[in-house]
Design a protein around this motif. Structure first.
Motif, PDB file in Angstrom:
ATOM      1  N   LEU A 113       0.840  -1.199   0.000  1.00 53.01           N
ATOM      2  CA  LEU A 113       0.000   0.000   0.000  1.00 53.01           C
ATOM      3  C   LEU A 113       0.876   1.251   0.000  1.00 53.01           C
ATOM      4  CD1 LEU A 113      -2.958   1.100   0.307  1.00 53.01           C
ATOM      5  CD2 LEU A 113      -2.476   1.242   2.763  1.00 53.01           C
ATOM      6  N   GLU A 114       0.469   2.230  -0.776  1.00 54.81           N
ATOM      7  CA  GLU A 114       1.134   3.535  -0.763  1.00 54.81           C
ATOM      8  C   GLU A 114       0.365   4.437   0.197  1.00 54.81           C
ATOM      9  OE1 GLU A 114       2.598   4.852  -4.809  1.00 54.81           O
ATOM     10  OE2 GLU A 114       1.119   3.331  -5.382  1.00 54.81           O
ATOM     11  N   PRO A 115       0.758   4.500   1.467  1.00 51.62           N
ATOM     12  CA  PRO A 115      -0.064   5.152   2.492  1.00 51.62           C
ATOM     13  C   PRO A 115      -0.135   6.669   2.373  1.00 51.62           C
ATOM     14  CG  PRO A 115       2.037   4.466   3.414  1.00 51.62           C
ATOM     15  CD  PRO A 115       1.978   3.902   2.026  1.00 51.62           C
ATOM     16  N   ASP A 116       0.779   7.292   1.636  1.00 54.12           N
ATOM     17  CA  ASP A 116       0.779   8.749   1.549  1.00 54.12           C
ATOM     18  C   ASP A 116      -0.143   9.288   0.452  1.00 54.12           C
ATOM     19  OD1 ASP A 116       2.619   8.887   3.614  1.00 54.12           O
ATOM     20  OD2 ASP A 116       4.331   8.749   2.259  1.00 54.12           O
ATOM     21  N   ARG A 117      -0.702   8.407  -0.338  1.00 58.32           N
ATOM     22  CA  ARG A 117      -1.634   8.844  -1.384  1.00 58.32           C
ATOM     23  C   ARG A 117      -3.016   9.084  -0.800  1.00 58.32           C
ATOM     24  NH1 ARG A 117      -1.731   4.646  -6.112  1.00 58.32           N
ATOM     25  NH2 ARG A 117      -3.590   5.932  -6.559  1.00 58.32           N
ATOM     26  N   ARG A 118      -3.747  10.039  -1.381  1.00 58.22           N
ATOM     27  CA  ARG A 118      -5.116  10.291  -0.956  1.00 58.22           C
ATOM     28  C   ARG A 118      -6.016   9.142  -1.421  1.00 58.22           C
ATOM     29  NH1 ARG A 118      -5.758  15.155   1.284  1.00 58.22           N
ATOM     30  NH2 ARG A 118      -4.193  16.760   0.823  1.00 58.22           N
ATOM     31  N   CYS A 119      -6.980   8.806  -0.596  1.00 60.98           N
ATOM     32  CA  CYS A 119      -7.834   7.654  -0.892  1.00 60.98           C
ATOM     33  C   CYS A 119      -8.672   7.867  -2.145  1.00 60.98           C
ATOM     34  CB  CYS A 119      -8.733   7.358   0.301  1.00 60.98           C
ATOM     35  SG  CYS A 119      -7.823   6.795   1.756  1.00 60.98           S
ATOM     36  N   GLY A 120      -8.937   9.138  -2.497  1.00 57.81           N
ATOM     37  CA  GLY A 120      -9.686   9.409  -3.711  1.00 57.81           C
ATOM     38  C   GLY A 120      -8.962   8.972  -4.965  1.00 57.81           C
ATOM     39  N   THR A 121      -7.643   8.747  -4.869  1.00 59.27           N
ATOM     40  CA  THR A 121      -6.861   8.293  -6.025  1.00 59.27           C
ATOM     41  C   THR A 121      -6.671   6.785  -6.032  1.00 59.27           C
ATOM     42  OG1 THR A 121      -4.688   8.465  -4.938  1.00 59.27           O
ATOM     43  CG2 THR A 121      -5.601  10.476  -5.920  1.00 59.27           C
ATOM     44  N   TYR A 122      -7.157   6.101  -5.002  1.00 58.01           N
ATOM     45  CA  TYR A 122      -6.938   4.656  -4.900  1.00 58.01           C
ATOM     46  C   TYR A 122      -7.839   3.886  -5.863  1.00 58.01           C
ATOM     47  CZ  TYR A 122      -4.100   4.662  -0.595  1.00 58.01           C
ATOM     48  OH  TYR A 122      -3.111   4.813   0.333  1.00 58.01           O
ATOM     49  N   SER A 123      -7.307   2.803  -6.385  1.00 55.82           N
ATOM     50  CA  SER A 123      -8.099   1.849  -7.153  1.00 55.82           C
ATOM     51  C   SER A 123      -8.957   1.023  -6.196  1.00 55.82           C
ATOM     52  CB  SER A 123      -7.174   0.909  -7.933  1.00 55.82           C
ATOM     53  OG  SER A 123      -6.405   0.124  -7.021  1.00 55.82           O
TER      54      SER A 123
END
Length: 320
Positions: free
Chosen positions: A143-153
């Motif tokens: 998991l890339e934890p620093d990304r915003r969840c709105g950008t998650y697949s």
């Protein structure tokens, strides 16, 4: 809310509540029934899942699996009967949820928060999480934890839910299609986490469409159809549901039905064309392939039928 992390959200609110009642089953339902108007979504479900067990909950779309889970979580009230979590009425959701963690089939996260912020928020809501194990799972699931969840697949949102639930280390894990959106490597990681959870004595209630997944991890399965529990089976019984469909093409005319039906393991056979037949097999395909090879076989294709097709094969009628 539907599709949210409501199970993980509510589960961590009651500090000081004992996390296990060893004398009680992890899950017990007694005549559990839910009607929506004239539609009977769940019909007198009697089910018991022992503490420490990995229990698979199988059924085609519309069978009542999601309704059952919503009742176990206290998100809806039964029309009649009741559901118990370690002896606690699921309708008493604040207390009951202190004993479980939930991963929904369709995970919705706060889009403006990062993955790390969501995990921290969930861990801080009450009883908390094993933060060292959580950090380990973030790495293991990639998991890339620093990304915003709105950008998650879809798969990354599923990873956040799984990490939060496993790090919670609740006595009961209620998992609804937990590998949705995960690639095969992450599915293997999920199975490793399940093994670790059961080694710690946690109970797993796993709803899935993937027969191979259920067979790989579960001790027993309950099979739901049209809102009714039609069977509770161990792995030996489950394996008879593993079917393979072979489509065989011959240089000339295909063998007749009588000869095909006599092959060991052939459950059914049908003619596709003069030179092509389709066989449904249970068990290893070797005997069938050996037989077919003697009749001028020129091509063969194999596939595993969907769970809906398997239900139609064994239980008949509508899959919904």
């Amino acid at each position: 809310m539907p599709g949210s992390l409501v199970g993980v959200d509510i589960v961590v609110r009651c500090e000081g509540v004992p996390m296990r009642v060893p004398s009680e089953p992890a899950v017990r339902t007694e005549g559990l029934t839910k009607r929506f108007g004239k539609t009977v979504a769940l019909d007198r479900l009697d089910l018991e899942v022992s503490a420490g067990e990995v229990f698979g909950f199988l059924g085609p779309n519309g069978a009542g699996k999601s309704t059952t889970i919503r009742l176990l979580l206290g998100l809806i009230r039964p029309t009649s009967g009741r559901a118990l979590i370690f002896g606690i009425d699921a309708a008493d959701s604040v207390v009951a949820h202190a004993h479980l963690a939930h991963v929904p089939a369709d995970v919705a996260l706060w889009p403006d928060l990062t993955g790390a912020e969501v995990l921290a928020l969930l861990a801080a809501l009450g009883a908390g999480s094993d933060l060292a194990y959580q950090a380990e799972l973030v790495d293991r699931f990639g998991l890339e934890p620093d990304r915003r969840c709105g950008t998650y697949s879809t798969g990354n949102r599923q990873k956040v839910a799984l990490i939060a639930a496993f790090a919670r280390r609740a006595p009961l894990l209620v998992l609804d299609e937990p590998t949705s959106g995960l690639d095969p490597l992450m599915e293997q990681e999920f199975r490793a986490c399940l093994r670790e959870a059961t080694a710690r004595g946690q109970t797993v209630f796993l709803s899935s469409h993937q027969l191979a997944e259920v067979e790989a991890v579960c001790d027993r399965v309950g099979i739901l159809r049209c809102g009714r529990l039609v069977e509770v089976a161990g792995l030996a019984e489950l394996r008879r549901l593993r079917l393979t469909e072979l489509t065989a093409t011959f240089a000339d005319t295909a063998p007749g039905y009588e000869r095909l039906a006599a092959i060991p393991g052939v459950e059914s056979a049908r003619t596709v064309s003069e030179s092509t037949v389709a066989l449904v097999l249970s068990g290893p395909p070797g005997p069938a392939l050996q037989f077919l090879a003697t009749d001028g076989l020129v091509g063969v294709a194999a596939r595993e039928p969907s769970l809906e097709e398997i239900f139609l094969e064994y239980y008949g009628g509508s899959a919904s």
